[in-house]
Structure formats: structure tokens, C-alpha cells
Design an enzyme around this catalytic site. Structure first.
Site, short mmCIF file in Angstrom:
data_model
loop_
_atom_site.label_atom_id
_atom_site.label_comp_id
_atom_site.label_asym_id
_atom_site.label_seq_id
_atom_site.Cartn_x
_atom_site.Cartn_y
_atom_site.Cartn_z
N LEU A 179 0.84 -1.20 0.00
CA LEU A 179 0.00 0.00 0.00
C LEU A 179 0.87 1.25 0.00
O LEU A 179 0.64 2.19 -0.75
CB LEU A 179 -0.93 -0.02 1.22
CG LEU A 179 -1.78 1.23 1.48
CD1 LEU A 179 -2.69 1.53 0.30
CD2 LEU A 179 -2.60 1.06 2.76
N HIS A 200 -3.82 -2.52 -2.88
CA HIS A 200 -3.72 -3.09 -1.53
C HIS A 200 -2.93 -4.40 -1.50
O HIS A 200 -2.80 -5.04 -0.46
CB HIS A 200 -5.14 -3.33 -0.99
CG HIS A 200 -5.22 -3.43 0.49
ND1 HIS A 200 -5.64 -4.58 1.14
CD2 HIS A 200 -4.94 -2.54 1.47
CE1 HIS A 200 -5.62 -4.38 2.45
NE2 HIS A 200 -5.19 -3.17 2.68
N LYS A 219 0.02 -7.02 -1.22
CA LYS A 219 1.28 -7.06 -0.46
C LYS A 219 2.06 -8.31 -0.89
O LYS A 219 1.75 -9.43 -0.46
CB LYS A 219 1.03 -7.10 1.05
CG LYS A 219 0.50 -5.78 1.63
CD LYS A 219 -0.97 -5.63 1.40
CE LYS A 219 -1.50 -4.30 1.90
NZ LYS A 219 -1.78 -4.31 3.31
N ASP A 240 14.50 -12.66 -6.15
CA ASP A 240 14.91 -13.73 -7.06
C ASP A 240 13.78 -14.74 -7.23
O ASP A 240 12.75 -14.40 -7.80
CB ASP A 240 16.21 -14.38 -6.59
CG ASP A 240 17.41 -13.43 -6.78
OD1 ASP A 240 17.29 -12.46 -7.57
OD2 ASP A 240 18.45 -13.66 -6.13
#
Length: 554
Positions: free
Chosen positions: A124, A218, A220, A225
Site C-alpha cells: 500500500l 492493496h 502485499k 529472485d
């Protein structure tokens, strides 16, 4: 009556199956059945099978049984999800459940320092304190090393944040990242998603602190890698210290890392690009999110994101066909004997995406189906930092047969507790919503089946979200949902969300998930009528009056 109720779900699925190319008719039937369901609720108690009506909505992919289901029981009953999204089979040894903000922060720093090819971070916002600066310094150091190496790497850093939240205040996420952009312009990309619903006069009139109520980025996801952290936590100091969330680490899972890289790239392409002089630009050829035509923008965004999902699903289906239909299927023992470093999967990962502004509703349909199909005797542990379930989710919890234990934040650990101005009343609004739901549970006589629990921990706040599903007769969960959605109106209708369904037959991983659930619930107290008689739970009249008007915005 019992036979009719039991036949209900089959009826709705067959009816939907008759309408493969008629989404408008399916939508009409969905609306009619919604209305019939509401009218029937007024006359008598809910019938569980009528609650399947929300599944008959337009643009939602049809869910069918997998053509080559290995086993109809146990964890394999969830393989229908791969008809909607890519299915990634992994060994449970590659999956770790984290338990604390500190563990999350330290792992991220270590992964950034070790990265050689890519760092992808979607959140966010990025905070502006010393811990956030420490994270930025890690990125700078790793980028510097990539240039000074004897064989310079092609390390790329891609960061996706929300435009409104990331631009708030004079010192903000943008100013934190500008030095990286200025110093490494060829290696660093910062994308700022701007909802297409905040435009025109509305955009001019809503104050800076409240404009994010219209819609947000929103998601996350933190990727290094070939390893990925899925969480509900943002990149801010409290999430690194004393704000409880959930976190899962998928180590050395290249296909999953590729998928989330492509997903973040897709959302980045339809976002505004931060420049070294703190201005923003649209990707060449892309419709502007709030100045251009809204329908054209959303159509282009839908195509960009769905291309990622569908191409990954096709790749994984081909891989699945090769794995399960070749003449050389290896068992765990065969793989080990042959020296194969990647053992046969005992865990399956399904990425669930929800972007209602772009008419992408995969997470919603999977969540509703899981709640609908949870059988009598099954247990669902559902948690959210902001208890504000959609009407569809509430109806399913109250009208289906599984047992529910719902964990939510007590007012004192709500992230808005003690906030200035109108925001300071938000915890009271959540108390009012909680009390209304509890009253509904009691009026339906469901107290033994649906239980509310409040998390409390001195000096901490609570932000965990997701669910754990325990099948009938099992003391361990075989499925969990973990990621950004809160199961509320915002998550379903306004924001861009992503979580994963983890389905596992590994007892060791099931024990990890069970321990995670237990640790969270052990810090909670059961909600009863007496809970709302406490002085701290008295909700002012104006809050009660305003809550129905604003509950879809927080």
C-alpha cells in the site's frame, strides 16, 4: 424440506451450466434469486442452498470439477480452483510460516541483500521512519554491489505502491524512493497505482487524507529472485515491530515468483510511473487512469492482468498434464533415488486475484465457494483486522453448516484507535458492526456454531487476515488463505487485492499452520453479550447513525 435443501447447490450449478454464453441471463437469475432469498429470509430462517445465488454473477468464470481429479476426498477436493487460476505444486519443505513482525523485517532485509536478479515489492505504501530507511538502504547497497561486481548483474528493482497513500504529506513514499530512481534509473522502477474511480470533481473535492477511501492498490507481495513473501503487512515501522499480521515465505519457487513478477508488472503498466524529478507519467500507449476514458482504461487493465493469469494457468496445466499423464510419474522415493532435487509436490499454491474495478472477481468467487462447500463438522477459523464482512460473506457464515470462529481486533488494538478527528471514531464503528452481527447470530440461535473472539495484546495493534479450514474429523488445517483481503466491501469492490490459497497434505506444514492459528487465537477473548455492556464499548448515537452510510469506505 431437507432433501430440497440438499439438492439446492446441484440445482444452481446445473442451471449455470446451461448458460455458458449468456452472462446477462445468468446475472438476471442471480439478481432474482438474491431478491427471492431476501424475501424468504424475512418470512423464515435462511436456507443454505439459496445463498449460492451470489455465485451466479456476470464475468465470473464457471467452476467445474477437474477433469483428472486424483482423489475426490482430502486436499484434492480443492483442485477445482485450478479451473480459475494457475496451480503451482511445490514441496512443503519450501513453505515456511512466519510469526512475528521482527522475523518478517529481518527476513526481508536478508533477502534483499542476497538478491542477484530481481527484487519486486508491492505494498500500500512505504513509511518514512528509520526502519523504512534501513530497508531503502539495503536496496541501495544491493544495487551498488550489482554494478561493482566483477561480472555486473542485471538486478532489477520494481516497486508498486498506491498513488494516493504514497503521495500523502511532504515526506512520503515517493520522496523516500527518489534517491534510488535518480541514482539507478535503468534498474529501478516505481509504479503508483491510481484508482480509476477517483476522478473529476470528486478528485478535486475529497481531502488528501480521505481520498484513499475510493479505492487503493492493496496487494502485499515481496519477492527476491525466486523466493516470495505473501502477507497483509505494509512497508511501515509498526509492521516491523508491534503490528501483528500473517506472513508466509515460499522459498525457491521460481514459477510462483515468475507469476507474481508478471502480475506486479501488469499492474505497474496500468499505473503512473514515478520519475526522478518527482513527477509521474503514463506508460506509453496506456489510457490515463483518471484523465482518460474510464471504461477504456478498465478494459485495458482487465486484459493486461487476465493475460498474466491465463497464460500462467495454461503453462501450469501443460505441466500438470505432463506430470500426471506421462509414463514416468515419480514417487517421492523414486525422485530421491534418481537424485532429483525437487521432490514430488505435497502442497499446492493458488493465487487468488480480486480487482473489481477491472471486473476481476476470482478471489471473491473462490472464497464464497469455500464457505459454501464447508461441510457440517468442518471448522473455519477466519480472521480480519477490520471486521466488516460483505453481506454475501455474512449470509454464508450464518446460513451454512460449518463451525466458525472469527477473530477480530478489539477496539484497543484497532489501527485507528486514538486517531485524531473523525478517524478516531472508526473503532467505535467497528464495535457497532460487530454488535449487529453478534445480535444476528443470537437471533438465529447460532451461538454454538458461530463464535466471535477479540484479539488483545498490550502495546500492539492487530492486522492479521485470512482463514484456516479444518475438514470434518481433522485436528489440523489442510487449507489456508493468506494475503491482503479483509473480507469486507472494500476488499471485494474497491481495492486491488491478492492472496494465495495453500492446500497441503503435508502433516508438518499443517502443524505449522495450526500453530500459527493457535498463537493468534490464544491472545483473544470470547465475545458475549456482556462484552458490549463494558463502558469502552458504548457507541455514541451519531456513530451508529453514520456507520451504515460509510461502512463501505473503510
Amino acid at each position: 424440506m431437507a432433501a430440497a435443501a440438499a439438492a439446492g447447490p446441484v440445482f444452481w450449478r446445473r442451471l449455470l451450466g446451461l448458460l455458458p454464453g449468456r452472462p446477462g441471463l445468468a446475472a438476471l437469475l442471480g439478481r432474482l434469486s438474491d431478491r427471492l432469498g431476501r424475501n424468504r429470509d424475512r418470512r423464515r430462517r435462511r436456507s443454505p442452498w439459496l445463498l449460492l445465488a451470489p455465485l451466479l454473477s456476470p464475468t465470473v468464470p464457471q467452476v467445474t470439477s477437474p477433469p483428472c481429479c486424483l482423489c475426490p476426498e482430502g486436499v484434492h477436493r480443492f483442485q477445482w480452483i485450478r479451473n480459475l487460476v494457475p496451480e503451482f505444486g511445490v514441496s512443503s519443505s519450501h513453505v515456511s510460516v512466519l510469526s512475528s513482525p521482527t522475523e518478517f523485517f529481518e527476513l526481508m532485509k536478508g533477502q534483499i541483500k542476497a538478491a542477484r536478479r530481481r527484487v519486486v515489492m508491492a505494498s500500500l505504501y512505504l513509511g518514512t521512519g528509520p526502519l523504512e530507511q534501513e530497508l531503502v538502504d539495503c536496496l541501495e547497497s544491493t544495487l551498488e554491489k550489482s554494478l561493482q561486481a566483477k561480472f555486473p548483474s542485471d538486478l532489477k528493482v520494481s516497486i508498486l505502491l498506491d498513488f494516493t497513500r504514497g503521495s500523502r504529506g511532504r515526506k512520503n513514499s515517493r520522496t523516500m524512493l527518489l534517491p534510488l530512481l535518480q541514482r539507478f534509473p535503468e534498474q529501478v522502477r516505481v509504479s503508483l497505482f491510481h484508482t480509476p474511480n477517483l476522478r473529476g470533481l470528486l478528485r478535486l473535492l475529497i481531502p488528501e487524507r480521505f481520498n484513499e477511501t475510493i479505492g487503493l492498490q492493496h496487494i502485499k507481495v515481496y519477492l527476491f529472485d525466486n523466493s516470495v513473501i505473501l502477507s497483509g503487512a505494509n512497508l511501515s515501522d509498526s509492521y516491523f515491530t508491534n503490528r501483528q499480521d500473517r506472513y508466509v515465505f515460499l522459498q525457491d519457487c521460481p514459477e510462483i515468483a515468475d507469476f507474481f513478477t508478471e502480475l506486479v508488472d501488469a499492474v505497474g503498466d496500468v499505473s503512473l510511473q514515478l520519475q526522478g524529478d518527482d513527477t509521474v507519467q503514463v506508460v506509453e500507449g496506456m489510457v490515463h487512469p483518471y484523465r482518460g476514458d474510464r471504461a477504456a482504461y478498465c478494459k485495458a487493465a482487465n486484459k493486461r492482468v487476465m493475460d498474466v493469469i491465463n497464460s500462467a494457468r495454461t503453462r501450469q496445466q501443460m505441466l500438470h498434464a505432463q506430470t500426471f499423464h506421462s509414463d514416468s510419474v515419480l514417487t517421492h522415493e523414486d525422485a530421491a533415488a534418481a537424485g532429483d532435487r525437487r521432490p514430488a509436490p505435497d502442497t499446492w499454491i493458488y493465487p487468488l486475484i480480486q480487482m473489481k474495478p477491472f471486473e476481476i472477481q476470482i478471489d471473491e468467487i473462490v472464497t464464497e465457494t469455500l464457505l459454501t462447500e464447508a461441510e457440517r463438522g468442518a471448522k473455519v477459523y477466519l480472521t480480519t483486522g477490520y471486521f466488516n464482512l460483505t453481506q454475501a460473506y455474512m449470509d454464508l457464515v450464518l446460513g451454512t453448516r460449518a463451525e466458525y470462529q472469527i477473530l477480530l481486533a478489539s477496539p484497543e488494538v484497532n489501527g485507528f484507535f486514538g486517531a485524531k478527528g473523525v478517524a478516531g471514531a472508526i473503532p467505535a464503528a467497528y464495535v457497532h458492526i460487530e454488535q449487529q452481527f453478534f445480535s444476528e447470530v443470537c437471533s438465529l440461535g447460532q451461538q454454538a456454531r458461530v463464535q466471535l473472539q477479540e484479539y488483545w495484546r498490550r502495546g500492539w495493534t492487530f492486522h492479521a487476515k485470512g482463514l484456516w479450514l479444518y475438514l470434518t474429523g481433522s485436528s489440523l488445517p489442510c487449507l489456508t488463505l493468506i494475503g491482503s483481503p479483509n473480507f469486507g466491501y472494500r476488499s471485494v469492490h474497491r481495492d486491488l487485492e491478492a492472496q494465495i490459497a495453500i492446500v497441503t497434505e503435508s502433516r508438518a506444514l499443517q502443524q505449522q499452520l495450526h500453530q500459527e492459528q493457535e498463537q493468534l487465537y490464544l491472545r483473544s477473548g470470547v465475545v458475549s453479550s456482556a462484552t458490549f455492556e463494558q463502558p469502552s464499548r458504548q457507541v455514541k448515537l451519531w456513530v451508529k447513525m453514520v456507520t451504515p452510510l460509510i461502512k463501505n469506505f473503510f
